[in-house]
Design a protein around this motif. Structure first.
Motif, PDB file in Angstrom:
ATOM      1  N   ARG A  30       0.816  -1.215   0.000  1.00  0.00           N
ATOM      2  CA  ARG A  30       0.000   0.000   0.000  1.00  0.00           C
ATOM      3  C   ARG A  30       0.846   1.260   0.000  1.00  0.00           C
ATOM      4  O   ARG A  30       0.408   2.314  -0.442  1.00  0.00           O
ATOM      5  CB  ARG A  30      -0.923   0.012   1.223  1.00  0.00           C
ATOM      6  CG  ARG A  30      -2.039  -1.014   1.183  1.00  0.00           C
ATOM      7  CD  ARG A  30      -2.776  -1.063   2.491  1.00  0.00           C
ATOM      8  NE  ARG A  30      -1.898  -1.473   3.578  1.00  0.00           N
ATOM      9  CZ  ARG A  30      -2.287  -1.600   4.842  1.00  0.00           C
ATOM     10  NH1 ARG A  30      -3.526  -1.341   5.166  1.00  0.00           N
ATOM     11  NH2 ARG A  30      -1.443  -1.989   5.774  1.00  0.00           N
ATOM     12  N   ILE A 118      -5.413  -9.651  -6.593  1.00  0.00           N
ATOM     13  CA  ILE A 118      -6.461  -9.081  -5.757  1.00  0.00           C
ATOM     14  C   ILE A 118      -6.755  -9.957  -4.545  1.00  0.00           C
ATOM     15  O   ILE A 118      -7.144  -9.466  -3.482  1.00  0.00           O
ATOM     16  CB  ILE A 118      -7.741  -8.832  -6.594  1.00  0.00           C
ATOM     17  CG1 ILE A 118      -8.671  -7.868  -5.864  1.00  0.00           C
ATOM     18  CG2 ILE A 118      -8.441 -10.131  -6.933  1.00  0.00           C
ATOM     19  CD1 ILE A 118      -9.798  -7.345  -6.722  1.00  0.00           C
ATOM     20  N   LEU A 121      -4.671  -8.889  -1.460  1.00  0.00           N
ATOM     21  CA  LEU A 121      -4.803  -7.549  -0.897  1.00  0.00           C
ATOM     22  C   LEU A 121      -5.609  -7.591   0.391  1.00  0.00           C
ATOM     23  O   LEU A 121      -6.518  -8.403   0.556  1.00  0.00           O
ATOM     24  CB  LEU A 121      -5.481  -6.615  -1.904  1.00  0.00           C
ATOM     25  CG  LEU A 121      -4.775  -6.470  -3.256  1.00  0.00           C
ATOM     26  CD1 LEU A 121      -5.555  -5.521  -4.156  1.00  0.00           C
ATOM     27  CD2 LEU A 121      -3.348  -5.976  -3.075  1.00  0.00           C
ATOM     28  N   ASN A 123      -8.304  -6.884   3.149  1.00  0.00           N
ATOM     29  CA  ASN A 123      -9.741  -6.686   2.984  1.00  0.00           C
ATOM     30  C   ASN A 123     -10.147  -5.256   3.344  1.00  0.00           C
ATOM     31  O   ASN A 123     -10.698  -4.524   2.539  1.00  0.00           O
ATOM     32  CB  ASN A 123     -10.504  -7.699   3.850  1.00  0.00           C
ATOM     33  CG  ASN A 123     -11.986  -7.694   3.550  1.00  0.00           C
ATOM     34  OD1 ASN A 123     -12.411  -7.261   2.490  1.00  0.00           O
ATOM     35  ND2 ASN A 123     -12.775  -8.165   4.488  1.00  0.00           N
ATOM     36  N   THR A 126     -13.331  -3.273   2.170  1.00  0.00           N
ATOM     37  CA  THR A 126     -13.506  -2.669   0.855  1.00  0.00           C
ATOM     38  C   THR A 126     -14.012  -3.707  -0.128  1.00  0.00           C
ATOM     39  O   THR A 126     -13.718  -4.896  -0.014  1.00  0.00           O
ATOM     40  CB  THR A 126     -12.179  -2.087   0.324  1.00  0.00           C
ATOM     41  OG1 THR A 126     -11.190  -3.124   0.309  1.00  0.00           O
ATOM     42  CG2 THR A 126     -11.704  -0.943   1.194  1.00  0.00           C
ATOM     43  N   LYS A 131     -10.868  -2.228  -4.339  1.00  0.00           N
ATOM     44  CA  LYS A 131      -9.492  -2.729  -4.328  1.00  0.00           C
ATOM     45  C   LYS A 131      -8.830  -2.489  -5.679  1.00  0.00           C
ATOM     46  O   LYS A 131      -7.673  -2.061  -5.759  1.00  0.00           O
ATOM     47  CB  LYS A 131      -9.475  -4.223  -4.002  1.00  0.00           C
ATOM     48  CG  LYS A 131      -9.812  -4.569  -2.564  1.00  0.00           C
ATOM     49  CD  LYS A 131      -9.736  -6.071  -2.360  1.00  0.00           C
ATOM     50  CE  LYS A 131     -10.095  -6.458  -0.938  1.00  0.00           C
ATOM     51  NZ  LYS A 131     -10.027  -7.923  -0.737  1.00  0.00           N
TER      52      LYS A 131
END
Length: 223
Positions: A30, A118, A121, A123, A126, A131
């Motif tokens: 991120r 994905i 990633l 959670n 979202t 995402k």
């Protein structure tokens, strides 16, 4: 704002504090995307700074001189270039349920690319589309089209089932066509999958069994 602008070095320090992360943050996927977002916001704010706070010379009321403002712009621009170089190693992977995902991940890592899946990633409450939006400012996207589903046309007198990619793969593929361009979105098409006619003329690499068949071509696309 004026108090913070009285000394351009103070403002540069603020920028540095915002953009520099500790070791844990740098390892966090991120971080680079938040860094890009922050830099873009700073670049936008610089326009307001120029309008209201830049003068011919630095004065006690907090105005920045034009040379100081120019140094600030160059500083932010250099940070953006550095962040974009780091970002260029990330590749968003669009995929279905095929076991070929693992092979694709290994292949991309051998090319010194950082694949984004994905499924990996956080959670953070979202949705899937959120995402995708949060991690879509990449240089390249790779769509793995494998025959995970069956499909047929209703117009035929006989029901002929053909292997098709999952619906989410087609949706995400279209999203990245619009976001980063179809020249930066590569389709890896496995033998036995029917692809939409709209994808004719796009960057399609076809393979039968494994990624080694298209390794050279894929490396060229991602270079």
């Amino acid at each position: 704002m004026k108090d913070r602008l009285q000394n351009v070095n103070d403002l540069l320090l603020v920028c540095t504090e915002i953009l520099e992360g500790n070791e844990k943050e740098v390892r966090d996927l991120r971080f680079i995307f938040n860094k890009i977002k922050t830099l873009n916001n700073l670049a936008s704010q610089l326009m307001d700074i120029k309008k209201y706070y830049v003068g011919e010379s630095e004065r006690e009321d907090g105005l920045l001189s034009k040379p100081a403002y120019q140094r600030l712009c160059e500083y932010v621009e250099n940070l953006k270039k550095e962040a974009n170089r780091e970002l260029s190693s990330y590749v968003f992977v669009i995929h279905g349920h095929s076991a070929d995902i693992s092979e694709l991940e290994s292949t991309l890592k051998l090319m010194d690319k950082n694949p984004i899946f994905i499924k990996d990633l956080d959670n953070n409450n979202t949705s899937f589309i959120e995402k995708i939006e949060n991690y879509s400012c990449v240089k390249y996207a790779v769509a793995l089209l494998t025959p995970d589903d069956w499909g047929a046309t209703k117009e035929s007198n006989q029901l002929v089932l053909r292997g098709r990619a999952r619906q989410n793969v087609i949706f995400e593929l279209g999203y990245f066509f619009g976001k980063i361009g179809r020249d930066k979105t590569i389709c890896l098409v496995k033998d036995g999958v029917e692809i939409p006619s709209d994808l004719d003329g796009c960057s399609n690499l076809k393979y039968k069994e494994n990624m080694n068949e298209i390794l050279v071509e894929l490396k060229k696309y991602l270079s």
